[in-house]
Design a protein around this motif. Structure first.
Motif, PDB file in Angstrom:
ATOM      1  N   ALA A  55       0.959  -1.427  -0.143  1.00  9.46           N
ATOM      2  CA  ALA A  55      -0.211   0.261   0.127  1.00  9.46           C
ATOM      3  C   ALA A  55       0.449   1.463  -0.024  1.00  9.46           C
ATOM      4  N   LEU A  56       1.154   1.459  -1.166  1.00  5.01           N
ATOM      5  CA  LEU A  56       2.061   2.909  -1.526  1.00  5.01           C
ATOM      6  C   LEU A  56       0.965   4.080  -1.746  1.00  5.01           C
ATOM      7  N   ASN A  58      -4.259   7.483   9.446  1.00  2.44           N
ATOM      8  CA  ASN A  58      -5.539   7.895   9.061  1.00  2.44           C
ATOM      9  C   ASN A  58      -4.472   8.175   7.568  1.00  2.44           C
ATOM     10  N   GLY A  59      -5.921   8.538   6.584  1.00  2.00           N
ATOM     11  CA  GLY A  59      -5.377   8.758   5.351  1.00  2.00           C
ATOM     12  C   GLY A  59      -5.942   7.213   3.980  1.00  2.00           C
ATOM     13  N   THR A  60      -6.101   7.517   3.311  1.00  2.00           N
ATOM     14  CA  THR A  60      -6.282   7.142   2.572  1.00  2.00           C
ATOM     15  C   THR A  60      -5.735   5.994   0.988  1.00  2.00           C
ATOM     16  N   LYS A  61      -4.890   4.728   1.037  1.00  2.00           N
ATOM     17  CA  LYS A  61      -4.163   4.339  -0.327  1.00  2.00           C
ATOM     18  C   LYS A  61      -5.412   4.194  -1.602  1.00  2.00           C
ATOM     19  N   HIS A  62      -4.795   3.802  -2.755  1.00  2.00           N
ATOM     20  CA  HIS A  62      -5.743   3.333  -3.593  1.00  2.00           C
ATOM     21  C   HIS A  62      -5.003   3.072  -4.562  1.00  2.00           C
ATOM     22  N   PHE A  63      -5.766   2.229  -5.880  1.00  4.30           N
ATOM     23  CA  PHE A  63      -4.813   1.094  -6.959  1.00  4.30           C
ATOM     24  C   PHE A  63      -3.964   0.242  -6.502  1.00  4.30           C
ATOM     25  N   ILE A  64      -4.829  -0.733  -5.024  1.00  6.38           N
ATOM     26  CA  ILE A  64      -3.487  -1.809  -4.293  1.00  6.38           C
ATOM     27  C   ILE A  64      -4.242  -3.236  -5.156  1.00  6.38           C
ATOM     28  N   THR A  65      -3.257  -3.051  -5.656  1.00  7.73           N
ATOM     29  CA  THR A  65      -4.018  -4.488  -6.354  1.00  7.73           C
ATOM     30  C   THR A  65      -3.801  -5.300  -5.247  1.00  7.73           C
ATOM     31  N   HIS A  66      -4.369  -6.759  -5.673  1.00  4.81           N
ATOM     32  CA  HIS A  66      -4.231  -7.817  -4.461  1.00  4.81           C
ATOM     33  C   HIS A  66      -5.210  -7.918  -3.643  1.00  4.81           C
ATOM     34  N   VAL A  72      -0.063  -4.224   8.580  1.00  2.00           N
ATOM     35  CA  VAL A  72      -1.152  -4.144   8.991  1.00  2.00           C
ATOM     36  C   VAL A  72      -1.907  -5.206   8.975  1.00  2.00           C
ATOM     37  N   ASP A  73      -2.770  -5.702  10.288  1.00  2.00           N
ATOM     38  CA  ASP A  73      -3.463  -7.119   9.497  1.00  2.00           C
ATOM     39  C   ASP A  73      -4.624  -6.431   8.846  1.00  2.00           C
ATOM     40  N   LYS A  74      -5.031  -7.215   8.518  1.00  2.00           N
ATOM     41  CA  LYS A  74      -6.648  -7.034   7.836  1.00  2.00           C
ATOM     42  C   LYS A  74      -8.135  -6.948   8.968  1.00  2.00           C
ATOM     43  N   ASP A  75      -7.693  -7.647   9.837  1.00  2.00           N
ATOM     44  CA  ASP A  75      -8.819  -7.408  10.417  1.00  2.00           C
ATOM     45  C   ASP A  75      -8.483  -6.656  12.271  1.00  2.00           C
ATOM     46  N   THR A  76      -7.284  -5.402  11.516  1.00  2.00           N
ATOM     47  CA  THR A  76      -7.307  -4.236  12.564  1.00  2.00           C
ATOM     48  C   THR A  76      -8.636  -3.375  12.836  1.00  2.00           C
ATOM     49  N   PRO A  77      -9.394  -2.634  14.043  1.00  2.00           N
ATOM     50  CA  PRO A  77     -10.276  -1.702  13.726  1.00  2.00           C
ATOM     51  C   PRO A  77      -9.515  -0.487  12.967  1.00  2.00           C
ATOM     52  N   GLY A  78     -10.771   0.300  12.508  1.00  2.00           N
ATOM     53  CA  GLY A  78     -10.273   1.715  11.821  1.00  2.00           C
ATOM     54  C   GLY A  78      -9.203   0.953  10.345  1.00  2.00           C
ATOM     55  N   PHE A  79      -9.332  -0.476  10.186  1.00  2.00           N
ATOM     56  CA  PHE A  79      -8.516  -0.421   8.308  1.00  2.00           C
ATOM     57  C   PHE A  79     -10.166  -0.697   8.021  1.00  2.00           C
ATOM     58  N   GLU A  80      -9.755   0.027   6.561  1.00  2.00           N
ATOM     59  CA  GLU A  80     -11.126  -1.169   5.774  1.00  2.00           C
ATOM     60  C   GLU A  80     -10.956  -1.079   4.156  1.00  2.00           C
ATOM     61  N   VAL A  81     -11.027  -1.831   3.856  1.00  2.00           N
ATOM     62  CA  VAL A  81     -10.719  -2.455   2.384  1.00  2.00           C
ATOM     63  C   VAL A  81     -11.696  -2.493   1.710  1.00  2.00           C
ATOM     64  N   ARG A  82     -12.043  -1.547   0.511  1.00  2.00           N
ATOM     65  CA  ARG A  82     -12.803  -1.694  -0.281  1.00  2.00           C
ATOM     66  C   ARG A  82     -12.965  -1.641  -1.572  1.00  2.00           C
ATOM     67  N   ASP A  83     -14.162  -1.897  -2.153  1.00  2.00           N
ATOM     68  CA  ASP A  83     -14.368  -1.742  -3.411  1.00  2.00           C
ATOM     69  C   ASP A  83     -12.683  -1.483  -4.941  1.00  2.00           C
ATOM     70  N   ASN A 132      -7.658  -7.783  -8.906  1.00  5.86           N
ATOM     71  CA  ASN A 132      -8.616  -6.173  -8.940  1.00  5.86           C
ATOM     72  C   ASN A 132      -7.941  -5.452  -7.978  1.00  5.86           C
ATOM     73  N   ASN A 133      -7.998  -3.606  -7.421  1.00  6.93           N
ATOM     74  CA  ASN A 133      -7.418  -3.475  -6.922  1.00  6.93           C
ATOM     75  C   ASN A 133      -8.251  -2.666  -5.763  1.00  6.93           C
ATOM     76  N   SER A 134      -7.904  -1.980  -4.741  1.00  6.41           N
ATOM     77  CA  SER A 134      -8.659  -2.032  -4.109  1.00  6.41           C
ATOM     78  C   SER A 134      -8.629  -0.859  -3.115  1.00  6.41           C
ATOM     79  N   ILE A 135      -9.492   0.178  -2.972  1.00  5.38           N
ATOM     80  CA  ILE A 135      -8.639   1.302  -1.712  1.00  5.38           C
ATOM     81  C   ILE A 135      -9.152   0.892  -0.436  1.00  5.38           C
ATOM     82  N   LEU A 136      -7.724   1.528   0.496  1.00  5.70           N
ATOM     83  CA  LEU A 136      -7.237   1.594   1.473  1.00  5.70           C
ATOM     84  C   LEU A 136      -8.005   2.594   2.513  1.00  5.70           C
ATOM     85  N   ASN A 137      -8.646   2.536   3.318  1.00  6.91           N
ATOM     86  CA  ASN A 137      -8.948   3.560   4.468  1.00  6.91           C
ATOM     87  C   ASN A 137      -8.335   3.232   5.438  1.00  6.91           C
ATOM     88  N   PHE A 138      -8.138   4.332   5.992  1.00  6.92           N
ATOM     89  CA  PHE A 138      -7.500   3.991   7.998  1.00  6.92           C
ATOM     90  C   PHE A 138      -8.131   5.232   7.885  1.00  6.92           C
TER      91      PHE A 138
END
Length: 386
Positions: A123-124, A150-158, A189-200, A211-217
């Motif tokens: 996630a860069l 806090n923040g957002t990452k996008h184009f995160i493949t796999h 950062v583990d996927k089930d960490t509170p405050g970490f969301e992986v969206r389509d 697929n790529n995803s959007i990561l919200n912290f």
């Protein structure tokens, strides 16, 4: 440089090509239609790769991986490049940056990734920070022995298939000779960490199913023990471990171009117009000659850069050249092959239009063609003081 393959290298090439043709090709149409890889197919492929002993072949033996040298690894990636990206990723090459794990991180992240028990994603990239990594807005503030992300990452493949993310995030600023720059720190950062969301993520015309995803912290709390490397060294960690991914892109582009080209040659020999095979027309035969030349040139550039890495020679400029030339070559080969096929090339009954679509992203991700040209020109001018 020895241009001949060793017995081991030839075995790797033959084994991986056979696997790709028998185990990956048959699933390509289904993945293209569905837009994802069904879980049962993922499980089946991963188990077969593990039984072959090829999983984590890119990780050094000292960490428990296959320990392939860069040339052999590039040959393997070339063969994997022939198949759908969504399927070839299952072959299992954990991110090399995990070799920087220490202490408990080794048992929690590195070893499970090598054994195929956990998947990672990098996630860069951010909406406003693509090529300019230092301009990232996602940040982390220290709170006792924890960090609040806090923040957002996008184009995160796999990311949709990953168990944890390797997240690069700003953790302050530092003064340099070129002014104030953000300090970047890398977190696991583990996927089930509170405050970490992986969206389509976004629908992409290239590499359906990968697929790529959007990561919200959102006030995502992570302990300091999950910093990979040291605080503020994330930019260096990325440059140390992730540069080789550009060589992977180059190698896979060569393999994909070769598969597309082979189909173009066969079509030119079989398709008849005006009483003869279209390959006999100079307008087609010269296309084939140019494509064959550029594919071989891209392969030599890629293997040459890999050979330099194996010799311990600085290869940043060579890798940039390989990535630049191979990805642009792939674009030309897929386009010219489609032209040779004519209208049929655009029909979904054949994979040519898929090769054509998939090729476009290679000039963008892992450093755009413009970034590669910057690296190359910088390497030329810096020794002259410019």
């Amino acid at each position: 440089m020895d241009f001949g393959l060793s017995q081991e290298q030839q075995m790797v090439v033959d084994t991986v090509r056979d696997f790709v043709e028998k185990e990956l090709y048959p699933h390509e149409n289904k993945v293209e239609e569905l837009g994802y890889v069904p879980a049962e197919i993922t499980k089946e492929i991963r188990e077969k790769v593990l039984s072959l002993g090829f999983y984590a072949a890119n990780i050094p033996e000292e960490f428990g991986g296959g320990g392939l040298d860069h040339v052999t690894l590039s040959l393997m990636e070339r063969e994997l490049g022939r198949a759908s990206q969504a399927l070839s990723v299952i072959f299992g090459r954990p991110s090399n940056i995990l070799c920087g794990c220490t202490g408990d991180q080794i048992e929690k992240y590195l070893l499970p990734a090598i054994r195929g028990e956990k998947n990672d994603c990098i996630a860069l990239t951010e909406p406003d920070a693509g090529s300019d990594v230092r301009s990232m807005k996602a940040s982390a503030l220290k709170d006792g022995d924890d960090w609040i992300l806090n923040g957002t990452k996008h184009f995160i493949t796999h990311a949709d298939e990953s168990d944890f993310a390797i997240v690069f995030i700003a953790t302050g600023e530092e003064e340099t000779s070129r002014g104030t720059k953000k300090k970047i720190t890398c977190f696991l950062v583990d996927k089930d960490t509170p405050g970490f969301e992986v969206r389509d993520g976004y629908k992409c015309v290239s590499h359906r199913g990968y697929n790529n995803s959007i990561l919200n912290f959102d006030n995502c709390r992570v302990p300091s023990s999950q910093i990979l490397g040291e605080e503020g060294t994330g930019f260096d960690e990325a440059n140390t471990w992730l540069g080789a991914t550009r060589l992977t892109v180059a190698a896979m582009s060569v393999g994909r171009a070769q598969r597309c080209f082979d189909m173009g040659v066969a079509w030119a020999a079989e398709r008849k117009q005006f009483g003869q095979a279209i390959g006999k027309f100079q307008g087609v035969s010269f296309k084939l000659a140019d494509m064959a030349t550029e594919i071989q040139a891209a392969e030599y550039l890629t293997l040459g850069a890999a050979w330099k890495l194996d010799q311990g020679i600085s290869a940043d400029q060579d890798i940039a050249m390989a990535k630049l030339f191979a990805t642009e070559m792939l674009g030309k080969v897929t386009d010219e092959t489609l032209q040779i096929y004519g209208g049929m090339g655009l029909m979904s009954e054949l994979p040519i239009e898929r090769f054509w679509r998939d090729a476009r992203v290679e000039r963008i991700w892992d450093g755009t063609s413009e970034i590669q040209r910057h690296i190359i020109s910088r390497g030329l001018l810096r020794p002259l003081g410019s």
